[in-house]
Design a protein around this motif. Structure first.
Motif, PDB file in Angstrom:
ATOM      1  N   TYR A 151       0.844  -1.213   0.000  1.00  0.00           N
ATOM      2  CA  TYR A 151       0.000   0.000   0.000  1.00  0.00           C
ATOM      3  C   TYR A 151       0.876   1.258   0.000  1.00  0.00           C
ATOM      4  CZ  TYR A 151      -3.649  -3.165   1.835  1.00  0.00           C
ATOM      5  OH  TYR A 151      -4.532  -4.197   2.030  1.00  0.00           O
ATOM      6  N   THR A 152       1.988   1.182   0.728  1.00  0.00           N
ATOM      7  CA  THR A 152       2.841   2.362   0.881  1.00  0.00           C
ATOM      8  C   THR A 152       3.416   2.795  -0.464  1.00  0.00           C
ATOM      9  OG1 THR A 152       3.433   1.569   3.084  1.00  0.00           O
ATOM     10  CG2 THR A 152       4.809   3.312   2.145  1.00  0.00           C
ATOM     11  N   GLN A 153       3.830   1.820  -1.278  1.00  0.00           N
ATOM     12  CA  GLN A 153       4.414   2.140  -2.583  1.00  0.00           C
ATOM     13  C   GLN A 153       3.399   2.897  -3.433  1.00  0.00           C
ATOM     14  OE1 GLN A 153       7.683   1.094  -3.156  1.00  0.00           O
ATOM     15  NE2 GLN A 153       7.625   2.493  -4.903  1.00  0.00           N
ATOM     16  N   ARG A 154       2.175   2.410  -3.394  1.00  0.00           N
ATOM     17  CA  ARG A 154       1.109   3.051  -4.163  1.00  0.00           C
ATOM     18  C   ARG A 154       0.836   4.468  -3.614  1.00  0.00           C
ATOM     19  NH1 ARG A 154      -1.312   2.552  -9.096  1.00  0.00           N
ATOM     20  NH2 ARG A 154      -3.109   3.904  -8.958  1.00  0.00           N
ATOM     21  N   TYR A 155       0.840   4.557  -2.285  1.00  0.00           N
ATOM     22  CA  TYR A 155       0.573   5.858  -1.640  1.00  0.00           C
ATOM     23  C   TYR A 155       1.663   6.873  -2.001  1.00  0.00           C
ATOM     24  CZ  TYR A 155      -0.554   9.230   2.044  1.00  0.00           C
ATOM     25  OH  TYR A 155      -0.883  10.369   2.729  1.00  0.00           O
ATOM     26  N   GLU A 252     -10.014  -7.776   2.207  1.00  0.00           N
ATOM     27  CA  GLU A 252      -9.316  -8.999   2.588  1.00  0.00           C
ATOM     28  C   GLU A 252      -8.517  -8.665   3.832  1.00  0.00           C
ATOM     29  OE1 GLU A 252      -6.777 -10.872  -0.282  1.00  0.00           O
ATOM     30  OE2 GLU A 252      -8.436 -11.342  -1.641  1.00  0.00           O
ATOM     31  N   SER A 253      -8.188  -9.653   4.628  1.00  0.00           N
ATOM     32  CA  SER A 253      -7.382  -9.401   5.804  1.00  0.00           C
ATOM     33  C   SER A 253      -5.958  -9.074   5.363  1.00  0.00           C
ATOM     34  CB  SER A 253      -7.386 -10.633   6.708  1.00  0.00           C
ATOM     35  OG  SER A 253      -6.701 -10.346   7.899  1.00  0.00           O
ATOM     36  N   MET A 254      -5.568  -7.814   5.472  1.00  0.00           N
ATOM     37  CA  MET A 254      -4.236  -7.278   5.163  1.00  0.00           C
ATOM     38  C   MET A 254      -3.910  -7.175   3.672  1.00  0.00           C
ATOM     39  SD  MET A 254      -3.139  -6.379   8.080  1.00  0.00           S
ATOM     40  CE  MET A 254      -1.589  -5.678   7.514  1.00  0.00           C
ATOM     41  N   THR A 255      -4.697  -7.780   2.817  1.00  0.00           N
ATOM     42  CA  THR A 255      -4.311  -7.823   1.395  1.00  0.00           C
ATOM     43  C   THR A 255      -5.447  -7.335   0.497  1.00  0.00           C
ATOM     44  OG1 THR A 255      -4.968 -10.149   1.448  1.00  0.00           O
ATOM     45  CG2 THR A 255      -2.618  -9.685   1.632  1.00  0.00           C
ATOM     46  N   SER A 256      -6.048  -6.204   0.859  1.00  0.00           N
ATOM     47  CA  SER A 256      -7.160  -5.667   0.044  1.00  0.00           C
ATOM     48  C   SER A 256      -6.592  -4.946  -1.168  1.00  0.00           C
ATOM     49  CB  SER A 256      -8.006  -4.715   0.887  1.00  0.00           C
ATOM     50  OG  SER A 256      -8.490  -5.373   2.026  1.00  0.00           O
ATOM     51  N   PHE A 257      -5.993  -5.732  -2.060  1.00  0.00           N
ATOM     52  CA  PHE A 257      -5.306  -5.141  -3.214  1.00  0.00           C
ATOM     53  C   PHE A 257      -6.223  -4.981  -4.424  1.00  0.00           C
ATOM     54  CE2 PHE A 257      -1.538  -7.655  -1.374  1.00  0.00           C
ATOM     55  CZ  PHE A 257      -1.207  -6.604  -0.525  1.00  0.00           C
ATOM     56  N   TYR A 258      -7.522  -5.234  -4.218  1.00  0.00           N
ATOM     57  CA  TYR A 258      -8.410  -5.308  -5.387  1.00  0.00           C
ATOM     58  C   TYR A 258      -9.441  -4.195  -5.406  1.00  0.00           C
ATOM     59  CZ  TYR A 258      -6.046  -9.716  -4.937  1.00  0.00           C
ATOM     60  OH  TYR A 258      -5.056 -10.656  -4.783  1.00  0.00           O
ATOM     61  N   ARG A 259      -9.250  -3.208  -4.507  1.00  0.00           N
ATOM     62  CA  ARG A 259     -10.165  -2.069  -4.494  1.00  0.00           C
ATOM     63  C   ARG A 259      -9.778  -1.098  -5.606  1.00  0.00           C
ATOM     64  NH1 ARG A 259      -9.955  -1.820   2.078  1.00  0.00           N
ATOM     65  NH2 ARG A 259     -12.010  -2.713   2.428  1.00  0.00           N
ATOM     66  N   GLU A 261      -8.918   1.926  -5.420  1.00  0.00           N
ATOM     67  CA  GLU A 261      -7.651   2.581  -5.052  1.00  0.00           C
ATOM     68  C   GLU A 261      -7.200   1.999  -3.719  1.00  0.00           C
ATOM     69  OE1 GLU A 261      -4.467   3.756  -4.964  1.00  0.00           O
ATOM     70  OE2 GLU A 261      -5.416   4.731  -6.693  1.00  0.00           O
ATOM     71  N   ILE A 262      -5.918   1.655  -3.607  1.00  0.00           N
ATOM     72  CA  ILE A 262      -5.450   1.021  -2.367  1.00  0.00           C
ATOM     73  C   ILE A 262      -4.608   1.968  -1.508  1.00  0.00           C
ATOM     74  CG2 ILE A 262      -5.537  -1.272  -3.420  1.00  0.00           C
ATOM     75  CD1 ILE A 262      -2.416  -1.261  -3.356  1.00  0.00           C
ATOM     76  N   ALA A 263      -4.452   3.234  -1.959  1.00  0.00           N
ATOM     77  CA  ALA A 263      -3.664   4.185  -1.165  1.00  0.00           C
ATOM     78  C   ALA A 263      -4.562   4.880  -0.138  1.00  0.00           C
ATOM     79  CB  ALA A 263      -3.004   5.214  -2.078  1.00  0.00           C
ATOM     80  N   ALA A 264      -5.314   4.105   0.604  1.00  0.00           N
ATOM     81  CA  ALA A 264      -6.255   4.634   1.601  1.00  0.00           C
ATOM     82  C   ALA A 264      -6.754   3.444   2.412  1.00  0.00           C
ATOM     83  CB  ALA A 264      -7.429   5.324   0.917  1.00  0.00           C
TER      84      ALA A 264
END
Lengths: 390, 321
Positions: A151-155, A252-259, A261-264
């Motif tokens: 998430y941090t990289q995306r943020y 997902e638990s810790m891995t909600s990479f499918y929204r 936007e994941i920078a939030a």
């Protein structure tokens, strides 16, 4: 509504260490006893209990050991550190609805000498979410730091890499300055500066060692009772003004990479909205905070969820000194989980209570009428707004 | 141990710090050509300066010297030590550890400094102290403490010729059952492999296709919505009917990170993992390979293929286009 129906009247911690030398049950008994003493209550006053699904201490074992009598309410909250203020959430609902009067909220773990969370999910997982972790283990994406780093990289990509990296250092720096002056903190009296931060090894992506929390042994407990009973307790009560809990859509638990936007962290956005609505408070009313800090970047995102900064702008708030003792929102005044201890956020509830009581080791000069305390993020999460009793 | 017991124990062991391990120990033999020759033969380190007096005389050394690494040998006890170990201060310290359950001992490392060459006729005396004891550490072997002894070596004139730091770990051995368990795992591959996904009703079809070199994307047959990771019901229309399409593995980097630590057996580090936005519209988490991780950018175009990444595992991996 739950506003002002219940209050925190007792708080207790064990010492924090790398090797407690005793069972999680014993640690928890000691923290609960300390919290009861702090409240001036007897074990037999307790009739409710809440803890983490992840906690190894059984309610009835704890009750027998401490001498707690008949229990009419018990419940557990899932998702590791995401449960922290969930304990308050459960307790307040049970008290407000008359299911019980006095709840002990507890969490005890040998998080350093026993099971270490930094080892990730590579062990034998035989739970319902085993298949979920299966999407990440084969590529090696299986430690908490690695999920947060994704998430941090995306943020950083959206908010500006250099500025965000500076803000991560500022979070680590400010928090450790607080820990250095809290005698209960594992980083007590440890000097910390930029050179020390830069000298440490890379863990994952932009995260270095000091962007990551401690692993520690210890326990924390909080006693919550009906507001009208709180006044008679030794230190009075710290009112629970509002408490939100949420698992937002497509989680997902810790891995909600499918929204989209994941920078939030939408789950915290929802929990914040809920807590503000219940309490009638706004961000301007909040004087200090204990923000869950398993890793430095998650502090930034929560500042946005709770309205202290606009989306993608929290680095500015932090770099202006917003988290410092003389800043807009003195934060993690106990040293946080980065430098006091990692007791899954429940030591944070203890500190937020102290801030409202005015008894933090690093009590800010200004009056603290309202303090925020949050749970772990990336998982279903929540947060509570505490305040002086009316 | 309770915190009080730990404190009392640590007071006991720290009382040893700074103490001499015994009186200075003069070597049984002075530095001599015979022992030098034996050492050089056994070590296969037969430099002329150790073994050939005539050659050595013509070098800058001006004559035979002892191999520097022999420094510790000159003051060693010899074989009697094996039968009747010295009851020195270090032994007493270890006894304190043993009595508190720290029965394990492991020599972890040593470092030696050499101040001058030793020559036949030199007399070596060793002066050993308990130099430091670490704070308590949780190690792979168990909870323990590192003990450092510092030995200073002097010659017949009392001049220092070298120094050695020797570090041991005294620890509480982890459950001995662990050792028994691991010795029975003789069917495991010689090289650790990746941790694979558990396979159940809702995901085994996907992993089976992956084993065969194909990456599938689940598709709702009612509303045609694609979804990944697979789930039994469509979140859009609640249908439980589905089929799948094969991904072309064209995509771009949506986010990524590189893992350095901890290093888990079966994986190469640094290990870069990406969230890949596939051209079909779903995302897939997979390794990004064959690129310097510092040059990866979000939005970079990548192409995937399904490859055998170790003895047992087929996985999608992505490379820059």
């Amino acid at each position: 509504m739950v506003k002002d129906k219940a209050a925190i009247v007792g708080i207790g911690n064990t010492e924090f260490s790398k090797n407690s030398g005793r069972s999680e049950l014993q640690l928890t008994c000691e923290a609960v006893r300390a919290a009861l003493d702090d409240a001036g209550l007897k074990p037999s006053d307790v009739d409710g209990m809440t803890t983490f699904t992840m906690d190894s201490t059984d309610e009835i074992e704890l009750a027998r050991a401490v001498g707690i009598g008949d229990i009419t309410f018990y419940s557990r909250v899932p998702h590791g550190g995401g449960a922290a203020t969930g304990l308050i959430h459960q307790a307040v609902m049970a008290i407000a609805s008359g299911m019980c009067e006095t709840v002990v909220c507890y969490r005890g773990l040998n998080g350093r000498s026993g099971h270490r969370f930094s080892e990730g999910v590579s062990g034998n997982i035989i739970t319902a979410d085993a298949m979920h972790w299966g999407w990440y283990m084969p590529s090696g994406l299986m430690t908490p730091a690695s999920w947060v780093a994704m998430y941090t990289q995306r943020y950083m990509h959206l908010a500006g890499e250099d500025k965000v990296k500076e803000a991560l250092f500022e979070v680590a720096y400010t928090t450790r300055q607080h820990g250095a002056t809290n005698p209960a903190a594992m980083f007590y009296d440890h000097p910390f500066d930029r050179a020390e931060y830069d000298a440490q090894k890379k863990i994952v992506g932009p995260l270095k060692l000091y962007d990551c929390c401690l692993e520690s042994d210890g326990a924390s407990a909080v006693i919550i009772t009906r507001a009208d009973k709180a006044r008679a307790c030794k230190h009075g009560g710290v009112a629970i003004k509002g408490v939100g809990q949420s698992a937002a859509k497509n989680m997902e638990s810790m891995t909600s990479f499918y929204r989209d936007e994941i920078a939030a962290i939408p789950s915290m956005d929802v929990a914040a909205k809920e807590a503000y609505k219940q309490s009638g408070l706004t961000p301007d009313d909040i004087d200090a905070a204990v923000i869950y800090d398993a890793f430095t970047p998650i502090v930034l995102w929560q500042l946005e969820s709770w309205g202290f900064a606009d989306p993608l702008k929290s680095a500015d708030f932090v770099l202006e000194g917003g988290l410092r003792l003389d800043g807009r929102l003195p934060t993690n005044t106990h040293g946080g989980q980065l430098s006091e201890a990692y007791i899954h956020g429940v030591n944070g509830i203890v500190e937020a209570t102290r801030l409202v009581r005015g008894t933090s080791k690093n009590q800010p000069d200004k009056e603290i009428n309202h303090a925020l305390v949050t749970s772990g993020v990336g998982v279903p999460t929540g947060g509570a707004l505490l305040g002086k009793m009316d | 141990m309770t915190p009080e017991e730990t404190k009392a124990f640590e007071e006991k062991i720290h009382a040893f710090v700074g103490r001499e391990n015994g009186p200075p120990k003069r070597g049984n033999d002075d530095v001599n050509e015979a022992m030098i020759r034996h050492w050089a033969e056994v070590m296969g380190d037969e430099l002329g300066t150790y073994t050939d007096a005539e050659y050595a005389a013509g070098t800058g050394k001006g004559g035979l010297i002892a191999p520097p690494a022999m420094l510790q040998a000159w003051s060693m006890e010899g074989y009697p030590m094996a039968e009747n170990p010295a009851q020195d201060i270090q032994r007493q310290l270890h006894n304190v550890f043993d009595a508190h359950g720290f029965t394990g001992v492991l020599g972890t490392n040593t470092s030696t400094e050499f101040f001058r060459d030793l020559k036949p006729g030199d007399q070596v005396t060793a002066h050993c102290i308990i130099d430091t004891i670490s704070e308590q550490k949780a190690t792979g072997r168990g909870i323990g403490y590192f003990i450092e002894t510092l030995t200073t070596y002097t010659d017949q004139n009392g001049e220092e010729v070298g120094k050695q730091v020797f570090r041991v770990l005294k620890f509480i051995p982890a459950d001995s059952n662990d050792a028994a368990d691991s010795s029975t795992e003789d069917d495991s591959p010689s090289v650790p492999t990746r941790i694979t996904s558990p396979r159940g009703h809702d995901n085994s079809w996907w992993w089976k296709a992956c084993d065969e070199g194909k990456i599938l994307i689940q598709r709702c047959t009612s509303c045609q919505t694609l979804r990944h990771p697979p789930r039994p019901m469509c979140g859009e229309c609640q249908s439980i009917e589905w089929d799948s399409i094969e991904s072309t593995l064209d995509g771009e980097v949506y986010s990524f990170t590189t893992l350095h630590y901890p290093k888990i057996p079966g994986y190469q580090y640094p290990n870069t993992v990406g969230v890949i936005q596939l051209s079909e519209g779903t995302r897939l988490v997979a390794n990004i390979v064959d690129i310097d991780y510092e040059t990866i950018k979000i939005g970079m175009k990548v192409k995937g293929s399904v490859e055998q990444v170790d003895e047992k595992t087929m996985l999608p991996v992505f490379r820059p286009e």
